[in-house]
Motif scaffolding. Sequence first.
Motif, PDB file in Angstrom:
ATOM      1  N   ASN A   1       0.799  -1.235   0.000  1.00 16.60           N
ATOM      2  CA  ASN A   1       0.000   0.000   0.000  1.00 16.60           C
ATOM      3  C   ASN A   1       0.825   1.276   0.000  1.00 16.60           C
ATOM      4  O   ASN A   1       0.286   2.355  -0.220  1.00 16.60           O
ATOM      5  CB  ASN A   1      -0.937   0.004   1.202  1.00 16.60           C
ATOM      6  CG  ASN A   1      -2.049  -1.006   1.068  1.00 16.60           C
ATOM      7  OD1 ASN A   1      -2.878  -0.917   0.176  1.00 16.60           O
ATOM      8  ND2 ASN A   1      -2.051  -2.012   1.942  1.00 16.60           N
TER       9      ASN A   1
ATOM     10  N   THR B   1      -1.948   4.173  -4.406  1.00 19.11           N
ATOM     11  CA  THR B   1      -2.723   4.425  -3.187  1.00 19.11           C
ATOM     12  C   THR B   1      -2.877   5.922  -2.966  1.00 19.11           C
ATOM     13  O   THR B   1      -3.948   6.420  -2.607  1.00 19.11           O
ATOM     14  CB  THR B   1      -2.019   3.804  -1.962  1.00 19.11           C
ATOM     15  OG1 THR B   1      -1.427   2.572  -2.323  1.00 19.11           O
ATOM     16  CG2 THR B   1      -2.996   3.602  -0.821  1.00 19.11           C
TER      17      THR B   1
ATOM     18  N   THR C   1      -5.407   7.391  -5.230  1.00 18.05           N
ATOM     19  CA  THR C   1      -6.766   7.030  -4.798  1.00 18.05           C
ATOM     20  C   THR C   1      -7.244   7.980  -3.700  1.00 18.05           C
ATOM     21  O   THR C   1      -8.391   8.443  -3.727  1.00 18.05           O
ATOM     22  CB  THR C   1      -6.795   5.581  -4.288  1.00 18.05           C
ATOM     23  OG1 THR C   1      -6.311   4.717  -5.319  1.00 18.05           O
ATOM     24  CG2 THR C   1      -8.210   5.162  -3.921  1.00 18.05           C
TER      25      THR C   1
ATOM     26  N   ASN D   1     -11.100   2.790   5.244  1.00 13.72           N
ATOM     27  CA  ASN D   1     -10.065   1.769   5.402  1.00 13.72           C
ATOM     28  C   ASN D   1     -10.245   0.939   6.660  1.00 13.72           C
ATOM     29  O   ASN D   1     -10.019  -0.280   6.641  1.00 13.72           O
ATOM     30  CB  ASN D   1      -8.684   2.423   5.385  1.00 13.72           C
ATOM     31  CG  ASN D   1      -8.205   2.730   3.988  1.00 13.72           C
ATOM     32  OD1 ASN D   1      -7.917   1.837   3.206  1.00 13.72           O
ATOM     33  ND2 ASN D   1      -8.162   4.006   3.650  1.00 13.72           N
TER      34      ASN D   1
ATOM     35  N   TRP E   1     -10.984  -0.237  -1.765  1.00 10.37           N
ATOM     36  CA  TRP E   1      -9.547  -0.478  -1.907  1.00 10.37           C
ATOM     37  C   TRP E   1      -9.140  -1.713  -1.102  1.00 10.37           C
ATOM     38  O   TRP E   1      -8.392  -2.564  -1.577  1.00 10.37           O
ATOM     39  CB  TRP E   1      -8.764   0.750  -1.443  1.00 10.37           C
ATOM     40  CG  TRP E   1      -7.279   0.577  -1.518  1.00 10.37           C
ATOM     41  CD1 TRP E   1      -6.461   0.074  -0.558  1.00 10.37           C
ATOM     42  CD2 TRP E   1      -6.446   0.885  -2.636  1.00 10.37           C
ATOM     43  NE1 TRP E   1      -5.162   0.054  -0.993  1.00 10.37           N
ATOM     44  CE2 TRP E   1      -5.124   0.551  -2.265  1.00 10.37           C
ATOM     45  CE3 TRP E   1      -6.675   1.432  -3.905  1.00 10.37           C
ATOM     46  CZ2 TRP E   1      -4.037   0.737  -3.128  1.00 10.37           C
ATOM     47  CZ3 TRP E   1      -5.600   1.609  -4.755  1.00 10.37           C
ATOM     48  CH2 TRP E   1      -4.305   1.267  -4.366  1.00 10.37           C
TER      49      TRP E   1
ATOM     50  N   THR F   1      -2.123   2.107   3.958  1.00  8.42           N
ATOM     51  CA  THR F   1      -3.115   2.752   3.097  1.00  8.42           C
ATOM     52  C   THR F   1      -3.536   4.113   3.622  1.00  8.42           C
ATOM     53  O   THR F   1      -3.604   5.088   2.849  1.00  8.42           O
ATOM     54  CB  THR F   1      -4.365   1.851   2.951  1.00  8.42           C
ATOM     55  OG1 THR F   1      -3.950   0.544   2.578  1.00  8.42           O
ATOM     56  CG2 THR F   1      -5.301   2.396   1.912  1.00  8.42           C
TER      57      THR F   1
ATOM     58  N   MET G   1      -2.966   7.402   1.387  1.00  3.00           N
ATOM     59  CA  MET G   1      -4.163   8.120   0.942  1.00  3.00           C
ATOM     60  C   MET G   1      -4.238   9.506   1.573  1.00  3.00           C
ATOM     61  O   MET G   1      -4.655  10.471   0.916  1.00  3.00           O
ATOM     62  CB  MET G   1      -5.415   7.306   1.278  1.00  3.00           C
ATOM     63  CG  MET G   1      -5.654   6.126   0.365  1.00  3.00           C
ATOM     64  SD  MET G   1      -7.310   5.417   0.607  1.00  3.00           S
ATOM     65  CE  MET G   1      -7.253   4.056  -0.550  1.00  3.00           C
TER      66      MET G   1
END
Length: 461
Positions: free
Chosen positions: A31, A36, A39, A61, A203, A239, A243
Amino acid sequence: MNIEKRTIEFIPEEERHGSVRNLFTIWFSANMQVTTLVTGALAIEFGLSIFWGLIAVIIGNLLGAIFMASHSVQGPKLGIPQMIQSRAQFGVVGAVIPLFVVILMYIGFFASSGVLGAQAISSAFSIPINWGIIFVSIIALVITLIGYDLIHKLEKYFAIIFAIVFIFVTIEAFQLKMPSHIWAPGHFSAGSFLLMVSIAATWQLTYAPYVADYSRYLPSNTPSSKTFGYTYAGTVIGTVWMMSLGVILTALIPKFLNNSSLGLAKLVGPQLAVIMYLVIVLGVFAVNVLNLYGAFMSITTTLEAFTKLKATTNVRFWLVFATAFIGAILAIWGNGNFLTNFENFILLLSYFMVPWTAINLIDYYLLRRGEYNVWDVFDVNGQYGKFNWVAIIAYLISFILEVPFVNTSMYVGPVSKALDGTDIAWIVGLAVPLVLYYFPMRKKINLSASNRGISNEQEFK
């Protein structure tokens, strides 16, 4: 290092090895990459403030990873890849239906990540993006051919590199000039907020079809809590970190998404730009190897249902090569309009994959409670049969019922329109199988147990 010999078959106990802690590094590394980040940047594209964008990323998440990590638990327990285990729900041949979607997913992510990696290579070494795509694909091909142990080892080293570099990137991001109101909540749009929550959750859910592939070599007595915990922590931390950077950098740097790799290089300065590009490329390797490995396993599972394919070294090479070739061609074709293509793609995945993950987890945790006849998933005449129409019908109806709730650039469902663009299709996809699959399947299992002279308690023990 030895080339992996096993593919979709059961891993015997004497071949089990590795540490459960490696699950943290493999999902952290997977990730910590620019896809990522891009996104997360969609939150700003949807018109959310930094505050609400970060909240949506965190919530999505945290929720999605629960399902993803729950699949990881199945690896040590069953010793087989995730999607071949899906035959226990859909039937040996029926599992080809979700497998087809999964294969498209892997190839799509392989192509989209390849574009971003190629952008970094192009910016660092002034070579055409198409050649960069080919280079990224070849390296992923070689690593995938060697297989499981090399993947785990590389991801462990990548995790250390990514953590060091992105700590520096995060510090630099927070030193950017920020308007005084930048952290204020600002206007709240429920539709955009829930759409971003949906994308963040999706995701995580898109890892579900292959997460157990990377835990299946662990000893069968590995505690489920540790398998879940290390997987969950690795995927959530990696993540949310990336992100969140995507949200912040897109809000603060004009036209950051035009070339996110170049934007990151400029952020760290000319002296460290080449290092940043190399780290971006390593991040693409980290995830694209998983995508290519997962595609190979899924294609092998699909073909084996019809041909009893034996995955020899020769067969392994040509299947991996063909998959990498198709992914590279798609990346070359789609790189000119990448962001739009990627947004449409990731939203589409959620509508197909969410009902599958619900059916799989309901079956594993609520119905069979982890007890399967592993050998029968390889036998069309075994207890799971060629087709399980309960699962297939539940899957298809769940997808159809999602449609009114979707919100994509290609189509907005009537319920989503009525709710100001709110997209809750993934919630529908998780909830509907609880009714359409759980109750009919429980009745079917009970009847089967009764016919075999087994009590309900024994069947579900």
